[in-house]
Design a protein around this motif. Structure first.
Motif, short mmCIF file in Angstrom:
data_model
loop_
_atom_site.label_atom_id
_atom_site.label_comp_id
_atom_site.label_asym_id
_atom_site.label_seq_id
_atom_site.Cartn_x
_atom_site.Cartn_y
_atom_site.Cartn_z
N UNK A 97 0.86 -1.18 0.00
CA UNK A 97 0.00 0.00 0.00
C UNK A 97 0.89 1.23 0.00
N UNK A 98 0.40 2.30 -0.59
CA UNK A 98 1.21 3.51 -0.69
C UNK A 98 0.38 4.74 -0.34
N UNK A 99 1.07 5.73 0.19
CA UNK A 99 0.43 6.98 0.57
C UNK A 99 1.16 8.15 -0.07
N UNK A 100 0.41 9.10 -0.60
CA UNK A 100 0.96 10.33 -1.16
C UNK A 100 0.56 11.49 -0.26
N UNK A 101 1.53 12.29 0.17
CA UNK A 101 1.25 13.49 0.96
C UNK A 101 1.56 14.69 0.06
N UNK A 102 0.54 15.51 -0.23
CA UNK A 102 0.63 16.55 -1.25
C UNK A 102 0.38 17.91 -0.61
N UNK A 103 1.29 18.84 -0.84
CA UNK A 103 1.16 20.18 -0.25
C UNK A 103 1.32 21.23 -1.35
N UNK A 134 -0.33 -0.35 -4.74
CA UNK A 134 0.86 -0.57 -5.53
C UNK A 134 2.11 -0.37 -4.70
N UNK A 135 3.25 -0.69 -5.30
CA UNK A 135 4.53 -0.56 -4.60
C UNK A 135 5.09 0.85 -4.80
N UNK A 136 6.34 1.03 -4.36
CA UNK A 136 6.95 2.36 -4.41
C UNK A 136 7.02 2.92 -5.83
N UNK A 137 7.47 2.10 -6.77
CA UNK A 137 7.60 2.59 -8.14
C UNK A 137 6.25 2.97 -8.75
N UNK A 138 5.24 2.18 -8.48
CA UNK A 138 3.90 2.49 -9.00
C UNK A 138 3.36 3.77 -8.37
N UNK A 149 2.88 21.74 -6.62
CA UNK A 149 2.77 20.98 -5.37
C UNK A 149 4.07 20.22 -5.12
N UNK A 150 4.35 20.00 -3.86
CA UNK A 150 5.43 19.11 -3.44
C UNK A 150 4.78 17.84 -2.90
N UNK A 151 5.31 16.69 -3.30
CA UNK A 151 4.65 15.43 -2.96
C UNK A 151 5.64 14.48 -2.30
N UNK A 152 5.21 13.90 -1.19
CA UNK A 152 5.98 12.86 -0.53
C UNK A 152 5.30 11.51 -0.72
N UNK A 153 6.07 10.49 -1.02
CA UNK A 153 5.55 9.15 -1.27
C UNK A 153 6.13 8.17 -0.27
N UNK A 154 5.29 7.33 0.28
CA UNK A 154 5.74 6.24 1.15
C UNK A 154 4.95 5.00 0.80
N UNK A 155 5.63 3.86 0.73
CA UNK A 155 4.97 2.60 0.39
C UNK A 155 5.55 1.49 1.24
N UNK A 156 4.74 0.47 1.47
CA UNK A 156 5.20 -0.66 2.27
C UNK A 156 4.40 -1.89 1.92
N UNK A 157 5.07 -3.03 1.89
CA UNK A 157 4.38 -4.32 1.72
C UNK A 157 3.86 -4.74 3.09
N UNK A 158 2.57 -4.93 3.19
CA UNK A 158 1.96 -5.30 4.46
C UNK A 158 2.10 -6.80 4.70
N UNK A 159 2.26 -7.20 5.95
CA UNK A 159 2.43 -8.60 6.30
C UNK A 159 1.36 -9.05 7.28
#
Length: 370
Positions: free
Chosen positions: A227-233, A284-288, A317-327
């Motif tokens: 799962x991935x999260x985008x933080x947009x400012x 999706x993953x980090x690249x996606x 906008x400036x965007x931060x991306x974080x992604x992680x495979x959940x277990x």
């Protein structure tokens, strides 16, 4: 003797009819209780479609709603995946049906009974999926407080099940309960949406996003998915407000919100997190996720928003991306969700420090630290 037999036969027929009506009334009443007490639209639709079809052995039940009916029309745009098969929920603009409806203008809209072939082709196409078209139908007009807001279409595989001239008292009574239940659930859905919706942009608010992020982390953990999260400012937003005024600032927020919503995939969550900050939850993953983030960044940069003098306003906008495979055996969902949003926030601030109008990535750790 023959006359007595005839009277006895008529009496038995009358008794059978009364008993059948009583059983039908009881079945209707059971469904009516569910309709009136439904907490949300999916529950209402399930009772109307599934229970009605099962109780009366119908081949198809369709609810058609006028998309312009106050409150009720909004039910057509319920959250994806939260309603039944679209074959059972249809809609459009009532004026497009006007001349084809089977009732005379301004006539009392009693239930219409007959075969689909007797309806005008546009009505048949509006009310039924071609694969589900029944042999006989009952069409009930549904009132919404300001006139008709929709139609309930009940179909049977039996050509003689619904025919002109049949008694419709129970159907008329049922239509009243459907109308009351529909209006009731529409108001409940409106109140629910107002509690989790940002009034300016129309996007979900932070409260909704936090709950949705927690749900997504749990879902992804069950199947070991990323799962991935985008933080947009919005860059230099304080300068926009101070220079052009809050009216222009609001226009910028609305435009950016709509732009982000268009730039992500259907079904992915976008929310206003606070002030000039937005968040997006993508699969999706980090690249996606980086591909999606870059698409958002470029789309905002290409926006044309005018100030009060009709001059174009530059937005980035400036965007931060974080992604992680959940277990499945990972940390609690609340910890993972917090780590994901914190990592995306940290990446966004790195994008600011690196010159704005860019995308940066951060890795969220399982421990909740970045």
């Amino acid at each position: 003797m023959s006359q007595q037999n005839t009277l006895s036969a008529r009496l038995r027929t009358l008794i059978d009819t009364v008993q059948q009506n009583e059983r039908a009334l009881q079945r209707f009443q059971q469904i009516e209780v569910r309709l009136i007490s439904a907490d949300d639209f999916p529950s209402f639709l399930d009772a109307l479609v599934s229970d009605l079809a099962r109780a009366f052995e119908l081949s198809v039940v369709t609810l058609w709603l006028d998309e312009r009916a106050p409150h009720v029309g909004e039910l057509l745009h319920a959250e994806p995946g939260h309603v039944l098969d679209a074959r059972h929920l249809r809609g459009g603009r009532a004026e497009a049906l006007g001349k084809d409806l089977p009732w005379p203008p301004r006539a009392r809209r009693a239930p219409w009974l007959g075969q689909p072939a007797e309806l005008a082709p546009p009505l048949r196409a509006a009310f039924f999926d071609p694969a589900d078209e029944p042999q006989s139908v009952a069409v009930l007009a549904i009132e919404g407080g300001e006139g008709v807001c929709g139609y309930l279409c009940m179909g049977s595989a039996d050509p003689g099940r619904f025919a002109a001239g049949m008694a419709t008292d129970l159907l008329q009574r049922f239509a009243i309960f459907v109308s009351a239940g529909l209006v009731n659930v529409a108001h409940r859905e409106r109140l629910r949406q107002e509690g989790v919706t940002d009034p300016l942009t129309g996007l979900p608010n932070r409260r909704y996003f936090d709950a949705r992020l927690h749900e997504e982390v749990q879902r992804a953990a069950r199947i070991g998915a990323p799962s991935a999260c985008l933080f947009i400012d919005i860059d230099s937003f304080k300068h926009i407000n101070d220079t052009f005024g809050h009216g222009v600032g609001d226009r910028a927020l609305i435009a950016v919100a709509a732009c982000i919503r268009r730039s992500v995939r259907l079904g992915e969550t976008v929310a206003r997190y606070g002030g000039e900050e937005f968040v997006a939850l993508v699969q999706g993953d980090t690249q996606q996720a980086l591909v999606v983030a870059e698409r958002v960044r470029a789309a905002v940069e290409a926006l044309t928003v005018l100030d009060d003098t009709a001059e174009p306003l530059k937005l980035t906008v400036s965007i931060g991306v974080a992604a992680q495979v959940m277990k499945p055996d990972g940390p609690p969902a609340c910890d993972v969700a917090s780590a994901l949003i914190e990592a995306a926030d940290a990446a966004m601030y790195r994008a600011k420090r690196a010159g704005r109008n860019r995308v940066e990535c951060e890795v969220a750790s399982e421990s909740g630290k970045t």
